[in-house]
Enzyme design. Structure first.
Site, short mmCIF file in Angstrom:
data_model
loop_
_atom_site.label_atom_id
_atom_site.label_comp_id
_atom_site.label_asym_id
_atom_site.label_seq_id
_atom_site.Cartn_x
_atom_site.Cartn_y
_atom_site.Cartn_z
N GLY A 39 0.79 -1.07 -0.04
CA GLY A 39 0.02 -0.09 -0.24
C GLY A 39 0.82 1.37 0.04
N ASN A 40 0.26 2.35 0.23
CA ASN A 40 1.01 3.47 0.33
C ASN A 40 0.38 4.42 1.23
OD1 ASN A 40 -1.08 5.22 -1.02
ND2 ASN A 40 -0.59 4.14 -2.61
N ARG A 41 0.98 5.78 1.65
CA ARG A 41 0.73 6.46 2.66
C ARG A 41 -0.50 7.30 2.72
NH1 ARG A 41 4.62 7.02 6.87
NH2 ARG A 41 6.76 6.24 6.03
N SER A 42 -1.19 7.52 1.45
CA SER A 42 -2.09 8.23 0.97
C SER A 42 -3.43 8.05 1.99
CB SER A 42 -2.61 8.18 -0.47
OG SER A 42 -3.79 8.89 -0.62
#
Ligand code: CTP
Length: 408
Positions: free
Chosen positions: A207-210
């Site tokens: 995933g990512n930090r958005s």
């Protein structure tokens, strides 16, 4: 433009005097309606001197001009700053207990509330329900800023700075719009938001930090500007607005499918989602176990399609599609090039109409409530930089988008 500035009874009432100055300097005609409690913080003489208009909070003053009806009817925009918990509750209940609440009931133009109160009051379910009711009726409620409150405490509930409120109001002040008409009235706006999650196995993902905050703020600002909004949401830490059509997705491939489908009927597409560029070549059907008798797993990644690029290519091929395609760039810059250089390269590579640049880093942008964005267009004309809360920057981006669309 004719503005009514309602002022609630909170310590932040003094900041409304600076907001009034900004309105006046921009050439607007302003009538101030303070509540009785606001008079405990800032006196009538201040409002009269700065606005150049008589000030009252009673329906029984100037009755010969039918003030309680006329002020709301004639206003192009009603801004309430600070909007206290009490005022939000009275507005949500539709009370007409003083001149300001009468005016809110009579208002035909846009009504914008800028709340300010202690964090506990802002987060109380009663206030949350009142805000939801008001938003459901089309009132624009700005998110309060996070910071130092009246006492030693701090948290969400602070009145945003006057300049930030003024920026937030940009789409409504852009005028000359007929009273009650909004800058994106009749336009369909598709916003993608949040971060995609690419499964490794049934319990793990890349995933990512958005956080989705910027995309949600854009969806809310577009809806507030009168658009029909469709939000395609990957993983988000914040709830989706209530007044938009919502499609939930998980992976980049699902986001691609939902976006391409919805883009067919959209006037504007805003690609604010953080789409994973790569996904695991294979997602295991069962949980990957660590084993002492076998080597540790090696991840093989494959490229995800570039959805933004595909939207642009499809529009070129079919000579039809969204009038405006807006991309986002999250850049850190490095030893080779700065953030603006990378953003310009990305704009050229992706071929979108506008590119919104966010400078990212460990403590910058992701999950934060305020941000600085730079808007670039294809002509490479002067980049426009806006700072402030994600709501304020979203309103500025939506204002710019409204300005780029061909009038109908
Ligand atoms: N985007 C997209 N599809 C992808 C990746 C990104 O549509 N597979 C969109 C994002 O929503 C954003 C823009 O492209 O609007 C820029 O995304 P970003 O990840 O910053 O750019 P990249 O294309 O990944 O370029 P780079 O690897 O150089 O950062």
């Amino acid at each position: 433009m004719r503005i009514v500035l309602g002022v609630g009874g909170g310590i932040a009432a003094y900041k409304a005097a600076s907001l009034l100055r900004l309105f006046k300097e921009a050439g607007h005609e302003v009538t101030v309606i303070p509540t009785e409690a606001a008079g405990k913080f800032v006196g009538r003489a201040t409002w009269e001197a700065l606005s150049g208009n008589p000030v009252s909070n009673s329906v029984f003053d100037a009755v010969e001009t039918v003030n309680h009806v006329r002020l709301g009817q004639e206003a192009d925009l009603v801004v309430v700053a600070p909007a206290t918990a009490d005022l939000l509750a009275r507005a949500a209940a539709g009370l007409a207990s003083d001149l300001l609440t009468n005016t809110l009931l009579m208002a035909r133009g846009t009504v914008v509330m800028v709340p300010a109160m202690h964090t506990e009051m802002w987060q109380h379910p009663a206030t949350a329900a009142n805000v939801a009711t008001l938003r459901g009726r089309g009132t624009v409620v700005m998110e309060p800023a996070v910071g130092r409150l009246t006492g030693p405490d701090s948290g969400p509930g602070r009145l945003p700075e006057p300049a930030e409120i003024f920026d937030f109001l940009a789409p409504y002040l852009a005028g000359p719009l007929p009273a009650g008409e909004l800058p994106l009235q009749g336009r369909r706006v598709l916003v993608t938001a949040g971060g995609t999650r690419e499964p490794l196995d049934p319990v793990r993902f890349l995933g990512n930090r958005s956080s989705g905050k910027q995309g949600v703020a854009l969806a809310r600002a577009a809806a507030a500007a009168g658009a029909d909004v469709h939000l395609v949401a990957a993983h988000m830490d914040v709830p989706a607005p209530e007044n938009v059509e919502l499609t939930r997705v998980e992976t980049a491939l699902q986001l691609r499918e939902a976006t391409l489908q919805a883009a067919a009927g959209a006037d504007v597409v805003i690609m604010a989602a953080a789409v994973a560029d790569f996904r695991p070549a294979q997602a295991a059907g069962t949980k990957i176990k660590k084993r002492d008798d076998a080597a540790d797993p090696v991840l093989t990644l494959v490229r995800n399609p570039d959805i933004l690029r595909e939207l642009v290519t499809r529009r070129e091929e079919h000579d039809a599609g969204p009038e405006l395609i807006v991309g986002f760039a999250a850049e850190t810059g490095d030893a080779e090039a700065g953030v603006l250089d990378y953003a310009r390269q990305k704009l050229a590579r992706k071929g979108c109409d506008l590119l919104v640049l966010n400078q990212v880093g460990k403590d910058l942008v992701f999950g934060q409530d305020s941000t600085t964005v730079t808007i670039l267009d294809r002509d490479g004309s002067e980049p426009e930089t806006v700072s402030g809360s994600k709501d304020a920057t979203a309103a500025a981006i939506i204002g710019r988008i409204a300005g780029e669309l061909k009038p109908r």
